[in-house]
Design an enzyme around this catalytic site. Structure first.
Site, PDB file in Angstrom:
ATOM      1  N   HIS A 130      -1.337  -1.337  -4.162  1.00 59.61           N
ATOM      2  CA  HIS A 130      -2.597  -0.935  -3.535  1.00 59.61           C
ATOM      3  C   HIS A 130      -2.604   0.583  -3.364  1.00 59.61           C
ATOM      4  O   HIS A 130      -1.695   1.161  -2.754  1.00 59.61           O
ATOM      5  CB  HIS A 130      -2.717  -1.647  -2.192  1.00 59.61           C
ATOM      6  CG  HIS A 130      -4.020  -1.473  -1.502  1.00 59.61           C
ATOM      7  ND1 HIS A 130      -5.138  -2.224  -1.797  1.00 59.61           N
ATOM      8  CD2 HIS A 130      -4.391  -0.641  -0.498  1.00 59.61           C
ATOM      9  CE1 HIS A 130      -6.136  -1.850  -1.008  1.00 59.61           C
ATOM     10  NE2 HIS A 130      -5.717  -0.885  -0.209  1.00 59.61           N
ATOM     11  N   HIS A 171      -8.386   1.222  -3.946  1.00 57.28           N
ATOM     12  CA  HIS A 171      -9.327   1.015  -2.847  1.00 57.28           C
ATOM     13  C   HIS A 171     -10.031   2.344  -2.607  1.00 57.28           C
ATOM     14  O   HIS A 171      -9.451   3.276  -2.064  1.00 57.28           O
ATOM     15  CB  HIS A 171      -8.523   0.547  -1.621  1.00 57.28           C
ATOM     16  CG  HIS A 171      -9.336   0.360  -0.389  1.00 57.28           C
ATOM     17  ND1 HIS A 171      -8.765   0.169   0.852  1.00 57.28           N
ATOM     18  CD2 HIS A 171     -10.677   0.319  -0.187  1.00 57.28           C
ATOM     19  CE1 HIS A 171      -9.724   0.037   1.759  1.00 57.28           C
ATOM     20  NE2 HIS A 171     -10.889   0.139   1.159  1.00 57.28           N
ATOM     21  N   ASP A 188      -4.717   3.709  -1.972  1.00 57.92           N
ATOM     22  CA  ASP A 188      -5.799   4.071  -1.051  1.00 57.92           C
ATOM     23  C   ASP A 188      -6.333   5.455  -1.369  1.00 57.92           C
ATOM     24  O   ASP A 188      -5.653   6.460  -1.156  1.00 57.92           O
ATOM     25  CB  ASP A 188      -5.292   4.034   0.394  1.00 57.92           C
ATOM     26  CG  ASP A 188      -5.159   2.612   0.899  1.00 57.92           C
ATOM     27  OD1 ASP A 188      -6.138   1.850   0.790  1.00 57.92           O
ATOM     28  OD2 ASP A 188      -4.074   2.257   1.389  1.00 57.92           O
ATOM     29  N   SER A 192       0.849  -1.191   0.000  1.00 55.17           N
ATOM     30  CA  SER A 192       0.000   0.000   0.000  1.00 55.17           C
ATOM     31  C   SER A 192       0.879   1.233   0.000  1.00 55.17           C
ATOM     32  O   SER A 192       1.622   1.484   0.960  1.00 55.17           O
ATOM     33  CB  SER A 192      -0.903   0.007   1.233  1.00 55.17           C
ATOM     34  OG  SER A 192      -1.480   1.298   1.363  1.00 55.17           O
ATOM     35  N   ASP A 230      -6.821  -6.213   4.299  1.00 60.61           N
ATOM     36  CA  ASP A 230      -6.175  -4.895   4.316  1.00 60.61           C
ATOM     37  C   ASP A 230      -6.178  -4.321   5.731  1.00 60.61           C
ATOM     38  O   ASP A 230      -7.239  -4.045   6.293  1.00 60.61           O
ATOM     39  CB  ASP A 230      -6.962  -3.975   3.370  1.00 60.61           C
ATOM     40  CG  ASP A 230      -6.356  -2.586   3.226  1.00 60.61           C
ATOM     41  OD1 ASP A 230      -5.251  -2.344   3.733  1.00 60.61           O
ATOM     42  OD2 ASP A 230      -7.029  -1.745   2.587  1.00 60.61           O
ATOM     43  N   MET A 275     -12.195   4.499  -0.778  1.00 60.23           N
ATOM     44  CA  MET A 275     -12.877   4.796   0.494  1.00 60.23           C
ATOM     45  C   MET A 275     -13.601   6.115   0.278  1.00 60.23           C
ATOM     46  O   MET A 275     -13.154   7.187   0.707  1.00 60.23           O
ATOM     47  CB  MET A 275     -11.842   4.860   1.621  1.00 60.23           C
ATOM     48  CG  MET A 275     -11.313   3.481   1.997  1.00 60.23           C
ATOM     49  SD  MET A 275      -9.771   3.520   2.927  1.00 60.23           S
ATOM     50  CE  MET A 275      -8.620   3.543   1.568  1.00 60.23           C
ATOM     51  N   MET A 295     -11.611  -5.587   5.465  1.00 60.56           N
ATOM     52  CA  MET A 295     -10.812  -4.621   6.229  1.00 60.56           C
ATOM     53  C   MET A 295     -10.489  -5.195   7.611  1.00 60.56           C
ATOM     54  O   MET A 295     -11.384  -5.617   8.341  1.00 60.56           O
ATOM     55  CB  MET A 295     -11.576  -3.305   6.415  1.00 60.56           C
ATOM     56  CG  MET A 295     -11.792  -2.500   5.144  1.00 60.56           C
ATOM     57  SD  MET A 295     -10.282  -2.132   4.239  1.00 60.56           S
ATOM     58  CE  MET A 295      -9.352  -1.174   5.462  1.00 60.56           C
ATOM     59  N   MET A 339      -8.989   8.239  -0.439  1.00 62.76           N
ATOM     60  CA  MET A 339      -9.840   8.660   0.687  1.00 62.76           C
ATOM     61  C   MET A 339     -10.428  10.024   0.384  1.00 62.76           C
ATOM     62  O   MET A 339      -9.710  10.922  -0.077  1.00 62.76           O
ATOM     63  CB  MET A 339      -9.015   8.725   1.967  1.00 62.76           C
ATOM     64  CG  MET A 339      -8.317   7.411   2.290  1.00 62.76           C
ATOM     65  SD  MET A 339      -7.543   7.466   3.903  1.00 62.76           S
ATOM     66  CE  MET A 339      -6.630   5.915   3.886  1.00 62.76           C
TER      67      MET A 339
HETATM   68  C1  DX5 Z   1      -6.342   1.870   5.601  1.00 64.99           C
HETATM   69  C2  DX5 Z   1      -5.933   1.482   4.209  1.00 64.99           C
HETATM   70  C3  DX5 Z   1      -4.831   0.485   4.139  1.00 64.99           C
HETATM   71  C4  DX5 Z   1      -3.535   0.920   4.774  1.00 64.99           C
HETATM   72  C5  DX5 Z   1      -2.940  -0.265   5.409  1.00 64.99           C
HETATM   73  O1  DX5 Z   1      -7.457   2.675   5.509  1.00 64.99           O
HETATM   74  O2  DX5 Z   1      -7.037   0.938   3.495  1.00 64.99           O
HETATM   75  O3  DX5 Z   1      -4.624   0.030   2.815  1.00 64.99           O
HETATM   76  O4  DX5 Z   1      -2.605   1.455   3.856  1.00 64.99           O
HETATM   77  O5  DX5 Z   1      -1.831   0.139   6.122  1.00 64.99           O
HETATM   78  P1  DX5 Z   1      -1.113  -0.795   7.191  1.00 64.99           P
HETATM   79  O6  DX5 Z   1      -0.575  -1.991   6.437  1.00 64.99           O
HETATM   80  O7  DX5 Z   1      -0.045   0.081   7.722  1.00 64.99           O
HETATM   81  O8  DX5 Z   1      -2.127  -1.202   8.201  1.00 64.99           O
HETATM   82 ZN    ZN Z   2      -6.617  -0.018   1.507  1.00 67.58          ZN
END
Ligand code: DX5
Ligand code: ZN
Length: 222
Positions: A31, A64, A33, A7, A172, A66, A134, A35
């Site tokens: 990956h 991903h 993320d 990620s 994740d 969010m 998650m 947001m």
């Molecule tokens: C959290 C993200 C993850 C995050 C995971 O909201 O969806 O993908 O990057 O990070 P670690 O591996 O540090 O928990």
């Molecule tokens: Zn993620």
């Protein structure tokens, strides 16, 4: 087949290309993320950054989303070069989002938060490529792994076997060499890790160690 998906949330955003190069040989997927500051209390990146990553690498980009309103942006993510997008089951509108992702030629993922019962995903499993379980509350990297992910992975695996589905199971949050075995054993095949990889002095070695721990757990379980 087991996949490691580093990620980039935990990478140095000022040196993203170089950071990706450091893990590229061990990264089956990357990956990304996304947001929106609404579905989760944080803001990260969007289609322009995905496009920049795409110009830099041919890696499979696992986005991903969010977001409360991903439908508005799916076309932009596809045009930017995303290969796969996951939307959250909590926002509803799942049928339409799956249809749009398919129409755009994207891999189709459905993500489920720790507090959401897995039953919310069950009606969709035959229509998606991957369920994203998650194992932290989404929004931030570096949180502790939440155990409630494990029975969800096991249930997804059981239903996929029962119904003969080609369903990938991604986990994740909070994954590292110590926690990855638990979810691999339960049936997960794709492992996202941010801080355990990019927080390590040798990110490729860290990714390889996570892969080895997952493979060892699978070999022991089956
Ligand atoms: C959290 C993200 C993850 C995050 C995971 O909201 O969806 O993908 O990057 O990070 P670690 O591996 O540090 O928990
Ligand atoms: Zn993620």
């Amino acid at each position: 087949m087991l996949r490691i998906a580093p990620s980039i949330l935990s990478a140095d955003f000022a040196a993203l290309g170089a950071e990706i190069d450091r893990v590229r040989l061990e990264a089956d997927w990357l990956h990304v993320d996304v947001m929106d500051g609404h579905f989760v209390p944080n803001l990260t990146i969007g289609p322009p950054v995905v496009a920049a990553i795409r110009r830099h690498t041919d890696a499979y980009l696992d986005c991903h989303l969010m977001m409360s309103n991903p439908g508005k942006y799916l076309e932009a993510f596809a045009a930017a070069g995303a290969n796969h997008c996951s939307v959250h089951v909590e926002i509803d509108d799942t049928a339409a989002l799956i249809k749009t992702m398919r129409g755009l030629g994207l891999g189709v993922g459905l993500a489920v938060n720790p507090e959401t019962p897995f039953e919310a995903c069950e009606p969709w499993l035959a229509r998606i490529d991957q369920v994203l379980v998650m194992s932290v509350h989404p929004g931030f990297g570096g949180q502790q792994f939440l155990e409630e992910a494990i029975p969800k992975v096991a249930r997804a695996f059981e239903l996929a076997q029962r119904d003969g589905l080609t369903l990938s199971i991604e986990v994740d949050g909070g994954l590292d060499v110590d926690t990855v075995g638990r979810v691999a054993e339960a049936g997960a095949d794709t492992f996202v890790a941010g801080s355990a990889i990019f927080g390590h002095p040798d990110p490729a070695a860290a990714a390889r160690a996570i892969r080895d721990a997952a493979a060892a757990a699978v070999a022991k379980a089956r």
